[in-house]
Design a protein around this motif. Structure first.
Motif: not given
Lengths: 136, 64, 64, 136
Positions: A62-63, A68-70, B5-13
């Protein structure tokens, strides 16, 4: 690879499996005994080239973001990518760093650009109850 | 050292994909567990009947 | 007539939210089903022992 | 409400529950008998104002875009939004339009701008097996 939010929904659907399944996790147990180390086995698919800062995280199912990795381990760099055996890799997670609850977790492989390349089925840290050994 | 761990719109996918993977597996386990449940209940019904029979025949033999 | 469903970046969050809702419920059902399973297995063990006892005592009485 | 993909992950997490839970689905069954009509009960939360083209869809769990609805009904427009009873609504789905398999589905409320305002727990179209009536 960035979604601007302006694109039609079809593109979002089509993009889907292309890079999320480049790493396949193998032999993932349903239950890992609390207090023990665990070994994460995975396979690199044919055209995937691992890099020095790729990592494997344990995430609670659900991450929302990879931050948010543990806990995490750097992925193994195969000695020779051309050999067949290099495609099978494993990393070990030490018991000390593992979750202590019985929630569901999963492994995810994140490359050095932050892109998720694979996700495993979920597992829990709890003993399989002894009743479950009975066979019907 | 922390991993990137970069945020991209891809991440939600990606997070959706990971959740689908987990969901599909949990769904399958639920199905298996429900099936096992049904089998266990059949076994219980069978055993209860057997037990009843055995007791009845026991009673009958002690009377006879 | 079809209903309006516009794509916005928001939508992937909505679909994720909906899946989380479903996942949480399925997870709970799996837990319940596994718990029921354990109880059923205990019940089976109990019945099997009872059945064995009854048969042994039946044999004993028929011999005696 | 549009994500540009440039924002930090925290915003995505915080935005979360604000509008997805404005509609609460009530009394959702685990199983609906195949071949029967079903009634979908829902509650409008306090500040939600329904509009003429809002709709409720039945979606297979795991859907990606709201275009993937299996079937839909226009949401009911309450006669008087100020009355308490108006907050409780229901729509009926006719058997003919319902899924014929035993996959998991869920109700989602989508407003006339295409924004999802609520999602239900999942349900299946199958009879509860008779074995399950036995109580331990």
């Amino acid at each position: 690879m960035e979604e601007t939010g302006e694109e039609p929904p079809t593109s979002a659907v089509l993009l889907d499996h292309c890079h999320f399944s480049q790493i396949i996790f193998n032999n993932v147990e349903k239950f890992y005994i609390p207090g023990g180390d665990i070994t994460c086995h995975y396979t690199l698919t044919q055209h995937f080239i691992p890099r020095r800062k790729d990592w494997i995280g344990i995430f609670r199912v659900g991450w929302k973001t990879t931050r948010e990795y543990y806990t995490f381990m750097w992925a193994t760099l195969p000695a020779d990518l051309n050999s067949k055996s290099s495609l099978q890799q494993q990393v070990q997670f030490k018991a000390y760093y593992l979750p202590k609850d019985d929630e569901y977790y999963q492994f995810c492989y994140v490359d050095q650009d932050g892109v998720v390349r694979g996700a495993s089925v979920p597992f829990q840290f709890r003993p399989e109850s002894e009743e479950d050994i009975l066979v019907v | 050292i922390t991993p990137l761990s970069i945020y991209t719109g891809d991440e939600s996918m990606a997070s959706h994909f990971a959740l689908v993977t987990a969901y599909e597996d949990i769904k399958k386990r639920l199905k298996d567990s429900e099936k096992e449940n049904s089998l266990l209940k059949k076994r219980i019904r069978f055993l209860e009947e057997k037990l009843l029979e055995t007791r009845l025949s026991e009673d009958a033999s002690s009377v006879g």
